[in-house]
Design an enzyme around this catalytic site. Structure first.
Site, mmCIF file in Angstrom:
data_model
loop_
_atom_site.group_PDB
_atom_site.id
_atom_site.type_symbol
_atom_site.label_atom_id
_atom_site.label_comp_id
_atom_site.label_asym_id
_atom_site.label_seq_id
_atom_site.Cartn_x
_atom_site.Cartn_y
_atom_site.Cartn_z
ATOM 1 N N LYS A 9 0.835 -1.202 0.000
ATOM 2 C CA LYS A 9 0.000 0.000 0.000
ATOM 3 C C LYS A 9 0.879 1.265 0.000
ATOM 4 O O LYS A 9 2.101 1.178 0.188
ATOM 5 C CB LYS A 9 -0.902 -0.032 1.232
ATOM 6 C CG LYS A 9 -1.852 -1.231 1.249
ATOM 7 C CD LYS A 9 -2.751 -1.172 2.469
ATOM 8 C CE LYS A 9 -3.640 -2.394 2.529
ATOM 9 N NZ LYS A 9 -4.606 -2.313 3.647
ATOM 10 N N TYR A 49 -12.323 -2.535 -3.082
ATOM 11 C CA TYR A 49 -12.810 -2.547 -1.696
ATOM 12 C C TYR A 49 -14.344 -2.504 -1.610
ATOM 13 O O TYR A 49 -14.885 -2.072 -0.584
ATOM 14 C CB TYR A 49 -12.202 -1.378 -0.924
ATOM 15 C CG TYR A 49 -10.761 -1.625 -0.485
ATOM 16 C CD1 TYR A 49 -10.415 -2.754 0.261
ATOM 17 C CD2 TYR A 49 -9.739 -0.732 -0.791
ATOM 18 C CE1 TYR A 49 -9.109 -2.998 0.666
ATOM 19 C CE2 TYR A 49 -8.420 -0.964 -0.378
ATOM 20 C CZ TYR A 49 -8.119 -2.110 0.344
ATOM 21 O OH TYR A 49 -6.824 -2.339 0.754
ATOM 22 N N ASN A 112 -1.541 -0.218 7.208
ATOM 23 C CA ASN A 112 -1.052 -1.565 7.559
ATOM 24 C C ASN A 112 -0.235 -2.206 6.438
ATOM 25 O O ASN A 112 -0.151 -3.420 6.337
ATOM 26 C CB ASN A 112 -2.195 -2.451 8.042
ATOM 27 C CG ASN A 112 -3.252 -2.657 6.980
ATOM 28 O OD1 ASN A 112 -3.073 -2.237 5.849
ATOM 29 N ND2 ASN A 112 -4.330 -3.328 7.329
HETATM 30 P P1 CMP Z 1 -6.959 -4.781 3.815
HETATM 31 O O1 CMP Z 1 -6.440 -6.158 4.073
HETATM 32 O O2 CMP Z 1 -6.436 -4.059 2.649
HETATM 33 O O3 CMP Z 1 -8.561 -4.825 3.725
HETATM 34 C C1 CMP Z 1 -9.396 -3.764 4.141
HETATM 35 C C2 CMP Z 1 -8.635 -2.631 4.726
HETATM 36 O O4 CMP Z 1 -9.409 -1.675 5.448
HETATM 37 C C3 CMP Z 1 -7.676 -3.172 5.761
HETATM 38 O O5 CMP Z 1 -6.642 -3.886 5.128
HETATM 39 C C4 CMP Z 1 -7.285 -1.892 6.495
HETATM 40 O O6 CMP Z 1 -6.279 -1.185 5.797
HETATM 41 C C5 CMP Z 1 -8.568 -1.071 6.424
HETATM 42 N N1 CMP Z 1 -9.254 -0.998 7.722
HETATM 43 C C6 CMP Z 1 -9.319 0.070 8.493
HETATM 44 N N2 CMP Z 1 -10.023 -0.175 9.603
HETATM 45 C C7 CMP Z 1 -10.416 -1.446 9.535
HETATM 46 C C8 CMP Z 1 -11.184 -2.279 10.404
HETATM 47 N N3 CMP Z 1 -11.684 -1.846 11.544
HETATM 48 N N4 CMP Z 1 -11.381 -3.557 10.013
HETATM 49 C C9 CMP Z 1 -10.881 -4.012 8.823
HETATM 50 N N5 CMP Z 1 -10.166 -3.247 7.976
HETATM 51 C C10 CMP Z 1 -9.924 -1.977 8.322
#
Ligand code: CMP
Length: 143
Positions: A9, A49, A112
């Site tokens: 990311k 997403y 993340n």
């Molecule tokens: P990713 O694995 O890319 O999938 C969804 C993304 O939403 C996740 O990583 C995070 O970067 C973001 N995100 C932020 N807050 C949350 C949350 N509470 N639960 C899940 N995903 C979150």
């Protein structure tokens, strides 16, 4: 042989962690099948997403993922999806097990570092969304 979509990311690119993240998958023994460095369009972000639309973090997530370049990859191995998710660690950096990418390098649930497909169905959908078939290498497994 299973394929998964992995995306470093914008925070991972900005922090110079593309090589480190790729290196972990290489050393584990997965094979790289496709890669590209790119900015994510609003449309791609929203389609990728789509399952999170309406959730409290959705709007920020779209702003974040379109804010800077990402490094998208297809990796393959037996059980590639489960393997890479185990190596990435839980979404919340606090819960990510020591030794995982998120535990070692992230402190945040939003920032993340890396995305990995979470199911066979999503891997197929995400790979088709991010890569044209001709951008994905087929290995000759007889050599
Ligand atoms: P990713 O694995 O890319 O999938 C969804 C993304 O939403 C996740 O990583 C995070 O970067 C973001 N995100 C932020 N807050 C949350 C949350 N509470 N639960 C899940 N995903 C979150």
């Amino acid at each position: 042989m299973e394929r998964t979509l992995i995306m470093v990311k914008p925070d991972g690119v900005q922090r110079g962690l593309v090589g480190e993240i790729m290196s972990r998958f290489e050393k584990k023994g997965l094979q790289l099948a496709a890669a590209k460095f790119m900015k994510v369009s609003q449309e791609l972000a929203e389609t990728h997403y789509a399952e999170h639309k309406g959730k409290p973090f959705y709007d920020k997530l779209i702003v974040f993922i379109t804010a800077g370049p990402v490094f998208a990859m297809v990796w393959e191995a037996d059980n590639a999806i489960a393997l890479t998710r185990a190596m990435i660690g839980k979404t919340d950096a606090v819960e990510a097990a020591p030794g995982t990418i998120r535990s070692d390098y992230a402190v945040h649930t939003n920032l993340n570092l890396v995305h990995g497909s979470d199911s066979a169905e999503n891997a197929e959908r995400e790979i088709a969304l991010w890569f044209a078939p001709e951008e994905i290498v087929d290995y000759d497994r007889t050599i």
